[in-house]
Design a protein around this motif. Structure first.
Motif, short mmCIF file in Angstrom:
data_model
loop_
_atom_site.label_atom_id
_atom_site.label_comp_id
_atom_site.label_asym_id
_atom_site.label_seq_id
_atom_site.Cartn_x
_atom_site.Cartn_y
_atom_site.Cartn_z
N ASN A 50 19.02 29.99 1.04
CA ASN A 50 17.70 30.00 0.96
C ASN A 50 16.59 29.09 1.18
O ASN A 50 16.53 28.13 -0.10
N ARG A 51 15.66 29.25 1.86
CA ARG A 51 14.52 28.44 1.31
C ARG A 51 13.99 27.91 -0.79
O ARG A 51 13.74 29.06 -0.93
N ASP A 52 14.28 26.56 0.12
CA ASP A 52 13.53 26.25 -1.80
C ASP A 52 14.60 26.35 -2.36
O ASP A 52 13.62 27.16 -3.81
N GLN A 53 15.67 27.39 -2.70
CA GLN A 53 16.62 27.76 -3.80
C GLN A 53 17.65 26.82 -3.71
O GLN A 53 17.82 26.44 -2.49
N ARG A 82 15.40 30.12 -13.44
CA ARG A 82 14.35 29.39 -13.56
C ARG A 82 13.36 29.02 -15.65
O ARG A 82 12.73 29.97 -14.87
N PRO A 83 13.66 28.42 -15.98
CA PRO A 83 13.42 28.31 -17.47
C PRO A 83 12.08 28.08 -17.60
O PRO A 83 11.59 26.66 -16.19
N ASN A 84 11.26 28.77 -17.91
CA ASN A 84 9.47 28.52 -17.54
C ASN A 84 8.66 28.14 -16.38
O ASN A 84 7.93 27.64 -15.99
N ASN A 85 9.77 29.57 -15.55
CA ASN A 85 8.93 29.26 -13.84
C ASN A 85 8.91 27.97 -13.10
O ASN A 85 8.22 27.78 -12.65
N GLY A 86 9.78 27.55 -13.74
CA GLY A 86 10.04 25.95 -13.42
C GLY A 86 11.52 26.24 -11.96
O GLY A 86 11.35 27.13 -11.33
N ASN A 87 11.54 24.72 -11.86
CA ASN A 87 12.45 24.60 -10.68
C ASN A 87 14.13 25.57 -11.01
O ASN A 87 14.01 25.74 -12.29
N GLU A 88 14.65 26.13 -9.94
CA GLU A 88 15.62 26.53 -10.30
C GLU A 88 17.13 25.88 -11.20
O GLU A 88 17.66 24.37 -10.76
N VAL A 89 17.82 26.23 -11.94
CA VAL A 89 19.19 25.56 -12.82
C VAL A 89 19.82 26.22 -12.54
O VAL A 89 20.40 27.44 -12.70
N ALA A 90 21.35 25.43 -12.58
CA ALA A 90 22.61 26.52 -12.04
C ALA A 90 23.20 25.46 -13.90
O ALA A 90 23.10 25.19 -14.05
#
Length: 330
Positions: free
Chosen positions: A127-130, A173-181
């Motif tokens: 998905n875009r931006d994910q 997404r911690p603190n609504n930031g970038n996605e973390v795996a």
């Protein structure tokens, strides 16, 4: 005067001829008349018949019996969605692709049979931006030998292996930031090797049940760094890479065309450890496939899993796909 007498004679002969002709054509009833046919006086000759024996050379037919039955199916599913930047309905550009290879072979001769099944299934979505994410990921390899005891019962022994191709992650997404795996699993973490023997009930071609009274399973977690609270290390003790279990196992298979061009396939597995019945595992795989044409079908699949070694609740997954499928031999 002389001509007069000649005329009378001619009239007399002609009249007698006509009368005779009329009498000859009258049908005669031959009922109750004994009429015997006489042999023809003409001589007849019959030649002697001579029979000459005919020797036919034997023909050797070169034919081989094939005791193998093999089937391979390859499926490809592709999903794509795109939206313009000013699309008022909202949406996310995405691309998803998945593939599956299903190979089956069976050898059957008299009371002995051997069967092998391989399932290779892998798919991803972007998905875009994910980050890229897996949709399906499975390696399954099963071997079984059986000896027929009666019409519907067999003595069997089986070995199967199960794992996955790629790494598996959980996403946040911690603190609504970038996605973390966060890494959850990978090849051979976990991996399962199961040996079983017992009795199989097979009343027809589309239904069978294995009752594995003697079953051993090894659970592998070769990467000890993936342990966290979500997967409970798949039941393997912390610091170890393998766990051995003895259990009672039931495996039921159902594979039948329930309607024209519609196939229902189900597999149910129950694993009951002898040392801890409370950790009984259940898994149900269901696939409903509708054939659209020779090379295209649509399918809906679902998996239900209850395994206390990974979660205290029932786990589930579902996919709906339309794609191409190639089956060999046709």
């Amino acid at each position: 005067m002389k001509g007069f007498y000649i005329s009378i004679l001619l009239f007399f002969f002609i009249s007698n001829g006509l009368i005779a002709q009329e009498i000859d054509t009258i049908p005669i009833n031959t009922k109750d008349l004994q009429i015997k046919l006489k042999h023809s006086p003409l001589p007849s000759r019959m030649g002697s018949l001579i029979f000459t024996p005919l020797t036919l050379p034997p023909k050797v037919v070169s034919a081989k019996i094939n005791y193998w039955n093999t089937k391979t199916s390859i499926g490809i599913n592709l999903n794509q969605a795109a939206f313009s930047n000013n699309w008022s309905g909202g949406g996310v550009n995405s691309m998803a692709i998945a593939g599956i290879i299903n190979y089956k072979t069976e050898y059957r001769k008299e009371d002995f049979s051997y069967a092998q099944e391989v399932i290779l299934n892998y798919g991803k979505v972007k998905n875009r931006d994910q980050l890229e994410k897996k949709t399906v990921d499975r390696i399954y390899w099963d071997h079984k030998v059986a000896v027929q005891l009666s019409k519907n019962w067999y003595l069997f022994g089986s070995v199967n292996f199960e794992s996955q191709f790629d790494k598996g992650f959980s996403y946040s997404r911690p603190n609504n930031g970038n996605e973390v795996a966060a890494l959850l699993s990978r090849f051979m973490s976990p991996g399962y090797l199961t040996e079983s023997f017992g009795f199989e009930y097979k009343p027809n071609k589309f239904f069978s049940t294995r009752i594995g009274t003697g079953t051993a399973r090894q659970t592998f977690v070769l990467d000890t760094a993936i342990h966290n609270d979500k997967n409970k290390n798949f039941g393997v003790p912390i610091g170890s890479q393998i766990r051995n279990e003895l259990a009672f196992q039931v495996v039921t298979n159902y594979d039948k065309d329930i309607f024209k061009n519609i196939n229902l396939k189900m597999k149910y597995m129950m694993f009951v450890p002898y040392d801890d019945i409370g950790f009984t595992n259940h898994r149900l795989d269901v696939a409903l496939t509708a054939k659209v044409n020779r090379f295209m079908n649509t399918s809906i699949t679902g998996v239900g899993l209850y395994d206390k070694n990974t979660s205290s609740q029932i786990q589930g997954s579902q996919t709906l796909s339309l794609g191409l499928v190639f089956i060999f031999p046709r």
